[in-house]
Design a protein around this motif. Structure first.
Motif, PDB file in Angstrom:
ATOM      1  N   ARG A  14      74.257 -41.283 -28.577  1.00  0.00           N
ATOM      2  CA  ARG A  14      74.386 -40.606 -29.267  1.00  0.00           C
ATOM      3  C   ARG A  14      74.366 -39.566 -28.620  1.00  0.00           C
ATOM      4  O   ARG A  14      74.064 -38.418 -29.348  1.00  0.00           O
ATOM      5  CB  ARG A  14      72.508 -41.014 -29.663  1.00  0.00           C
ATOM      6  CG  ARG A  14      72.303 -42.221 -31.030  1.00  0.00           C
ATOM      7  CD  ARG A  14      70.354 -42.171 -31.096  1.00  0.00           C
ATOM      8  NE  ARG A  14      69.652 -41.917 -29.768  1.00  0.00           N
ATOM      9  CZ  ARG A  14      69.375 -43.387 -29.756  1.00  0.00           C
ATOM     10  NH1 ARG A  14      69.815 -44.438 -30.147  1.00  0.00           N
ATOM     11  NH2 ARG A  14      68.167 -43.376 -28.535  1.00  0.00           N
ATOM     12  N   ARG A  15      73.996 -39.430 -27.273  1.00  0.00           N
ATOM     13  CA  ARG A  15      73.995 -37.802 -27.061  1.00  0.00           C
ATOM     14  C   ARG A  15      75.807 -37.559 -27.006  1.00  0.00           C
ATOM     15  O   ARG A  15      76.339 -36.591 -27.318  1.00  0.00           O
ATOM     16  CB  ARG A  15      73.900 -38.406 -25.229  1.00  0.00           C
ATOM     17  CG  ARG A  15      72.693 -38.666 -24.925  1.00  0.00           C
ATOM     18  CD  ARG A  15      72.415 -38.923 -23.774  1.00  0.00           C
ATOM     19  NE  ARG A  15      72.870 -37.220 -22.724  1.00  0.00           N
ATOM     20  CZ  ARG A  15      72.756 -36.952 -20.937  1.00  0.00           C
ATOM     21  NH1 ARG A  15      72.662 -38.185 -20.370  1.00  0.00           N
ATOM     22  NH2 ARG A  15      73.488 -35.835 -20.640  1.00  0.00           N
ATOM     23  N   LEU A  16      76.442 -38.101 -26.782  1.00  0.00           N
ATOM     24  CA  LEU A  16      78.303 -38.376 -27.188  1.00  0.00           C
ATOM     25  C   LEU A  16      78.239 -38.036 -28.659  1.00  0.00           C
ATOM     26  O   LEU A  16      79.085 -36.794 -28.683  1.00  0.00           O
ATOM     27  CB  LEU A  16      79.468 -40.301 -26.832  1.00  0.00           C
ATOM     28  CG  LEU A  16      80.467 -40.372 -27.189  1.00  0.00           C
ATOM     29  CD1 LEU A  16      80.819 -38.491 -26.074  1.00  0.00           C
ATOM     30  CD2 LEU A  16      80.827 -41.632 -27.107  1.00  0.00           C
ATOM     31  N   GLU A  17      77.703 -38.533 -29.619  1.00  0.00           N
ATOM     32  CA  GLU A  17      77.682 -38.301 -30.886  1.00  0.00           C
ATOM     33  C   GLU A  17      77.503 -36.409 -30.649  1.00  0.00           C
ATOM     34  O   GLU A  17      78.337 -35.852 -31.963  1.00  0.00           O
ATOM     35  CB  GLU A  17      76.909 -38.731 -32.254  1.00  0.00           C
ATOM     36  CG  GLU A  17      77.606 -40.307 -31.710  1.00  0.00           C
ATOM     37  CD  GLU A  17      77.318 -41.168 -32.726  1.00  0.00           C
ATOM     38  OE1 GLU A  17      77.803 -42.803 -33.232  1.00  0.00           O
ATOM     39  OE2 GLU A  17      75.741 -41.168 -32.967  1.00  0.00           O
ATOM     40  N   GLN A  18      76.177 -36.541 -30.471  1.00  0.00           N
ATOM     41  CA  GLN A  18      75.446 -34.902 -30.357  1.00  0.00           C
ATOM     42  C   GLN A  18      76.517 -34.178 -29.232  1.00  0.00           C
ATOM     43  O   GLN A  18      76.321 -32.184 -29.444  1.00  0.00           O
ATOM     44  CB  GLN A  18      74.256 -34.670 -30.264  1.00  0.00           C
ATOM     45  CG  GLN A  18      74.161 -36.046 -31.137  1.00  0.00           C
ATOM     46  CD  GLN A  18      72.018 -35.960 -30.244  1.00  0.00           C
ATOM     47  OE1 GLN A  18      71.390 -35.161 -29.227  1.00  0.00           O
ATOM     48  NE2 GLN A  18      71.183 -36.689 -30.979  1.00  0.00           N
ATOM     49  N   GLY A  19      77.715 -34.708 -29.017  1.00  0.00           N
ATOM     50  CA  GLY A  19      78.120 -33.459 -28.117  1.00  0.00           C
ATOM     51  C   GLY A  19      77.464 -32.686 -26.639  1.00  0.00           C
ATOM     52  O   GLY A  19      77.917 -32.243 -26.386  1.00  0.00           O
ATOM     53  N   GLU A  20      76.335 -33.749 -26.004  1.00  0.00           N
ATOM     54  CA  GLU A  20      76.312 -33.931 -24.462  1.00  0.00           C
ATOM     55  C   GLU A  20      77.038 -34.141 -23.942  1.00  0.00           C
ATOM     56  O   GLU A  20      76.081 -33.295 -22.611  1.00  0.00           O
ATOM     57  CB  GLU A  20      73.991 -34.362 -25.178  1.00  0.00           C
ATOM     58  CG  GLU A  20      73.629 -33.784 -26.140  1.00  0.00           C
ATOM     59  CD  GLU A  20      72.505 -34.078 -26.105  1.00  0.00           C
ATOM     60  OE1 GLU A  20      72.151 -34.700 -24.817  1.00  0.00           O
ATOM     61  OE2 GLU A  20      71.451 -34.038 -26.988  1.00  0.00           O
ATOM     62  N   ILE A  21      77.848 -35.028 -23.959  1.00  0.00           N
ATOM     63  CA  ILE A  21      78.177 -35.329 -23.015  1.00  0.00           C
ATOM     64  C   ILE A  21      79.652 -35.930 -23.347  1.00  0.00           C
ATOM     65  O   ILE A  21      79.807 -35.943 -24.184  1.00  0.00           O
ATOM     66  CB  ILE A  21      78.266 -36.806 -22.487  1.00  0.00           C
ATOM     67  CG1 ILE A  21      77.349 -37.869 -23.478  1.00  0.00           C
ATOM     68  CG2 ILE A  21      76.336 -36.237 -21.805  1.00  0.00           C
ATOM     69  CD1 ILE A  21      76.955 -38.967 -22.969  1.00  0.00           C
ATOM     70  N   ALA A  22      81.139 -35.363 -22.059  1.00  0.00           N
ATOM     71  CA  ALA A  22      82.370 -36.293 -22.527  1.00  0.00           C
ATOM     72  C   ALA A  22      81.961 -37.926 -22.483  1.00  0.00           C
ATOM     73  O   ALA A  22      81.529 -38.426 -22.436  1.00  0.00           O
ATOM     74  CB  ALA A  22      83.419 -35.669 -22.172  1.00  0.00           C
ATOM     75  N   ALA A  23      84.008 -37.917 -23.397  1.00  0.00           N
ATOM     76  CA  ALA A  23      84.190 -39.628 -23.206  1.00  0.00           C
ATOM     77  C   ALA A  23      83.296 -39.759 -21.383  1.00  0.00           C
ATOM     78  O   ALA A  23      83.073 -41.061 -21.279  1.00  0.00           O
ATOM     79  CB  ALA A  23      85.047 -39.926 -23.680  1.00  0.00           C
ATOM     80  N   LEU A  24      84.433 -39.485 -20.640  1.00  0.00           N
ATOM     81  CA  LEU A  24      84.724 -39.865 -19.373  1.00  0.00           C
ATOM     82  C   LEU A  24      82.588 -39.916 -18.381  1.00  0.00           C
ATOM     83  O   LEU A  24      82.588 -40.977 -18.249  1.00  0.00           O
ATOM     84  CB  LEU A  24      85.716 -39.052 -19.048  1.00  0.00           C
ATOM     85  CG  LEU A  24      87.098 -39.549 -18.694  1.00  0.00           C
ATOM     86  CD1 LEU A  24      87.863 -37.999 -18.026  1.00  0.00           C
ATOM     87  CD2 LEU A  24      87.149 -41.098 -18.318  1.00  0.00           C
ATOM     88  N   GLU A  25      82.338 -38.849 -18.829  1.00  0.00           N
ATOM     89  CA  GLU A  25      80.914 -38.826 -18.337  1.00  0.00           C
ATOM     90  C   GLU A  25      80.380 -39.697 -19.172  1.00  0.00           C
ATOM     91  O   GLU A  25      78.738 -40.337 -18.301  1.00  0.00           O
ATOM     92  CB  GLU A  25      80.257 -37.534 -18.583  1.00  0.00           C
ATOM     93  CG  GLU A  25      78.889 -36.862 -18.018  1.00  0.00           C
ATOM     94  CD  GLU A  25      78.957 -35.950 -18.694  1.00  0.00           C
ATOM     95  OE1 GLU A  25      76.955 -35.679 -17.936  1.00  0.00           O
ATOM     96  OE2 GLU A  25      79.215 -34.758 -18.878  1.00  0.00           O
TER      97      GLU A  25
END
Length: 309
Positions: free
Chosen positions: A36-47
């Motif tokens: 969910r955080r990834l989809e919302q742009g809060e974190i990048a893929a590597l993070e």
């Protein structure tokens, strides 16, 4: 290269399946939140990958520490952060935290905590053991009475050497409460065999309310006590705590004056024997020389050597 991950249902399902197969329960539990955080742009893929792996690693490390503490019989957890150094001003805080860096474990040294009851000896011993467990070192904790009872039982069953090997396995062996209870007959010999087997091969942490000069009385044999100290003080760090009982701090006014003051752990003063008056009687044969050394003087020598440090 894009920072986005394919978060379609089929991909998430495959990731879940893989996490189950890899036995990564914490990562599986955290997966949906991280996605969910990834989809919302809060974190990048590597993070996102980093967080997922860190969550699992933290769980495994906590599980390892918990298991190691249980196997080491450290049921009551004490830490250096929980020790009240202000109540024991005789302690050098920096020295204790230097010990917590575990250099003594690598050097196979023995750490002695000496002091009256209630001054924090066991707390510090357990706290150092906990630090060793966190660093991946194996630890075993027991009282002297428990240790000797286990060795005596193994001797009766013909398994003494096997039991000694068991107590030699941990990188750090903590022996608590030396001097609190009388040592059974032959117990000093059994403890010596273990100490001799671990000598220069593994670290130990010992706590005692008795000074080294009193160990002959503790073990019921000055010869055994001297042999023990010969090995236990060769590569040693001695921490003497001089202070009142932390457990009785709120009830000090109820204690008798002679018990309220700190207990002495210094060796007793020996009065020299008085010389008989007059000329000594003539002897036809030269006097026999004693076959054994004065072990009491040797014990006092050990104590004086380390008391100066």
């Amino acid at each position: 290269m894009t920072n986005a991950l394919d978060t379609t249902p089929s991909t998430i399902d495959r990731i879940r399946h893989d996490l189950v197969g890899l036995k990564m329960p914490r990562a599986l539990e955290a997966l949906d939140h991280i996605v969910r955080r990834l989809e919302q742009g809060e974190i990048a893929a590597l993070e996102a990958m980093d967080i997922l792996l860190s969550e699992e690693l933290t769980l495994r490390e906590n599980s390892r520490i918990k298991t190691a503490l249980r196997m080491g019989r450290l049921a009551t957890i004490k830490t250096l952060a929980g020790f009240d150094f202000s109540f024991q001003p005789s302690l050098d805080r920096d020295r204790i935290f230097t010990l917590a860096q575990l250099g003594f474990v690598a050097r196979c040294e023995v750490v002695h905590f000496l002091g009256p009851p209630g001054t924090g000896k066991s707390h510090l011993a357990i706290a150092l053991a906990v630090e060793a467990v966190k660093a991946g070192k194996s630890v075993y904790f027991c009282t002297l009475a428990e240790l000797i009872a286990a060795l005596a039982r193994a001797e009766r069953e013909g398994r003494l050497q096997e039991r000694i090997r068991f107590f030699c396995r941990p990188a750090v062996l903590v022996v608590d409460e030396i001097g609190y209870l009388p040592v059974v007959h032959g117990g000093g010999d059994l403890f010596f065999q273990l100490v001799n087997a671990r000598y220069e091969k593994g670290a130990m942490i010992l706590t005692s309310n008795r000074g080294f000069a009193e160990w002959g009385e503790v073990f019921g044999d000055p010869v055994v006590a001297t042999a023990l100290l010969d090995r236990l003080l060769h590569h040693a760090v001695v921490v003497q705590i001089e202070g009142s009982s932390y457990r009785l701090r709120q009830h000090a006014e109820l204690m008798p004056e002679h018990l309220r003051s700190k207990a002495s752990i210094t060796p007793p003063t020996l009065n020299p024997p008085s010389r008989p008056r007059g000329r000594p009687p003539k002897m036809d044969t030269p006097p026999q020389q004693p076959e054994r050394r004065n072990w009491g003087i040797l014990l006092r020598h050990f104590w004086g050597k380390f008391e100066r440090h």
